[in-house]
Design an enzyme around this catalytic site. Structure first.
Site, PDB file in Angstrom:
ATOM      1  N   HIS A 206       0.830  -1.222   0.000  1.00 20.18           N
ATOM      2  CA  HIS A 206       0.000   0.000   0.000  1.00 20.18           C
ATOM      3  C   HIS A 206       0.860   1.266   0.000  1.00 20.18           C
ATOM      4  CE1 HIS A 206       0.556  -0.586   4.316  1.00 20.18           C
ATOM      5  NE2 HIS A 206      -0.468  -1.415   4.432  1.00 20.18           N
ATOM      6  N   ALA A 210       1.961   3.852   5.790  1.00 14.49           N
ATOM      7  CA  ALA A 210       2.778   3.095   6.747  1.00 14.49           C
ATOM      8  C   ALA A 210       4.206   2.882   6.246  1.00 14.49           C
ATOM      9  CB  ALA A 210       2.122   1.762   7.088  1.00 14.49           C
ATOM     10  N   ARG A 217      15.324  15.838   0.557  1.00 15.95           N
ATOM     11  CA  ARG A 217      16.673  15.489   1.045  1.00 15.95           C
ATOM     12  C   ARG A 217      16.702  14.129   1.735  1.00 15.95           C
ATOM     13  NH1 ARG A 217      16.750  21.142   1.810  1.00 15.95           N
ATOM     14  NH2 ARG A 217      15.884  20.958   3.920  1.00 15.95           N
ATOM     15  N   ASP A 261      -7.180  -3.776   0.358  1.00 16.13           N
ATOM     16  CA  ASP A 261      -6.846  -3.771   1.779  1.00 16.13           C
ATOM     17  C   ASP A 261      -8.141  -3.825   2.596  1.00 16.13           C
ATOM     18  OD1 ASP A 261      -5.301  -3.808   4.057  1.00 16.13           O
ATOM     19  OD2 ASP A 261      -4.772  -1.682   4.000  1.00 16.13           O
ATOM     20  N   ALA A 295      -7.691   2.041   9.134  1.00 10.61           N
ATOM     21  CA  ALA A 295      -7.475   0.625   9.463  1.00 10.61           C
ATOM     22  C   ALA A 295      -8.030  -0.224   8.339  1.00 10.61           C
ATOM     23  CB  ALA A 295      -8.147   0.284  10.795  1.00 10.61           C
TER      24      ALA A 295
END
Length: 371
Positions: A206, A210, A217, A261, A295
């Protein structure tokens, strides 16, 4: 039994205006090539392949005891013809229970269900600082644990954090075992992510979510994916990732794979559901923990298709992200495309993009109706 479908058929070479004939596999495609579908004809597309699905219909893969059947049936009603049952970070005994259930479903597809191709092991080999909605049962990968889990069900993809000690070697071991290593739930820097790709990692879990973000930079995992990846997952619910970021990823990553998901909340009304050992709430179009953290999702693949179209993709482009690219990622050469000899995994959309038919290996599925 032989079945025929008429419409504008997406083949690997072109659109074909004509008829597709099949039993459990496609036997013939007849018609003439056309550049694009007409405005008043159905679209006949390869069935969708979901590389990352946790639940649906009120069931979670981690529930075991037949839960994966409910999940696979719910998503088949929304155009998913094959999928990877996806686990959560959890104690080993919880994962083993889930994989025993998945192994049974892999060996014999339940009636009315998508084909479960195997397991996406999303954890437990993650970075505890990038768990997202996963509970903190993360740990360092070992070949001993993986071998024990692989004996219960075929593991096809493993998400891991490459910066954990020993994980670069583990990526090489996964590659040698024919399992796809995937980078995710990770705080790796750009250089660590590139080292993981060099070691054999092939994709990203995904994308944008996460993982260490892109900074000019400190490019992070996102920068490594945009600079080097051929494949990556993306959740096209238009909530996890802004459409502009999806467009940027499409320009950079040739074979972006749309995934749901999805959690147990997919196909269900607003309310509370289980995600592994955690309670999540479906509301306002999304699925969240009590603290507001996203979630998983309530996305289904037919809606993912419509969302891609709403962003300006053609039906051909959208179908590639949901069918052909995921099939190629797994090496499933007889899925994700419509041509003679492949599995009869087929979805049919009306001109206004309603899913009107779905076939899994030739079996007609009772598709969900849009209310």
């Amino acid at each position: 039994m032989t079945t025929q479908i008429a419409g504008c058929i997406l083949t690997p070479e072109s659109w074909v205006r004509g008829t597709l004939t099949f039993t459990n596999r496609i036997t013939e495609i007849e018609g003439y090539p056309t550049t694009e579908p007409g405005e008043d004809e159905p679209l006949v597309l390869p069935g969708f392949i979901d590389l990352h699905v946790h639940g649906g219909g009120g069931a979670d893969v981690m529930d075991a005891d037949g839960a994966v059947d409910t999940v696979a049936r719910l998503h088949a009603r929304h155009g998913t013809t094959s999928c990877l049952a996806t686990t959560m970070t959890a104690p080993r005994e919880d994962i083993e229970r889930a994989l025993l259930d998945v192994g049974r479903a892999v060996r014999e597809r339940p009636a009315g269900a998508a084909r479960v191709l195997g397991v996406h092991l999303e954890g437990p080999f993650l970075n505890s600082t990038r768990l997202g909605a996963q509970p903190d049962f993360s740990r360092t990968a070992t070949l001993v644990e993986l071998t024990a889990l692989q004996a219960l069900a075929p593991i096809r993809v493993v998400t891991l954090a490459p910066e954990r000690v020993g994980h670069l070697d583990f990526i090489r071991q996964l590659k040698n075992a024919g399992i796809v290593p995937q980078i995710g739930h990770s705080e790796a820097c750009y250089e660590e992510a590139v080292a993981a790709l060099t070691a054999g990692a092939r994709g990203f879990t995904h994308l944008f979510n996460a993982m260490s973000p892109l900074h000019h930079r400190q490019p992070g995992i996102v920068g490594a994916a945009l600079a080097h990846a051929e494949y990556a997952e993306i959740i096209p619910d238009l909530l996890h990732v802004h459409p502009g970021a999806i467009r940027a990823a499409r320009r950079a990553i040739p074979k972006l794979c749309g995934v749901t998901d999805a959690t147990a909340a997919a196909g269900m009304p607003d309310g509370s559901y289980r995600l592994g050992r955690q309670t999540v709430t479906r509301c306002l179009g999304g699925v969240r923990l009590a603290d507001g953290t996203l979630a998983g999702s309530a996305l289904t693949m037919d809606q993912a298709f419509r969302n891609f179209i709403s962003m300006g993709l053609t039906p051909h482009e959208a179908a590639c992200h949901l069918s052909m690219y995921p099939a190629d990622y797994l090496g499933e050469r007889d899925r994700g495309r419509l041509q003679p000899g492949v599995h009869a995994d087929i979805v049919v959309f009306s001109p206004d993009l309603r899913l009107i038919q779905c076939f899994v290996e030739g079996e007609a599925i009772d598709v969900a109706q849009i209310e």
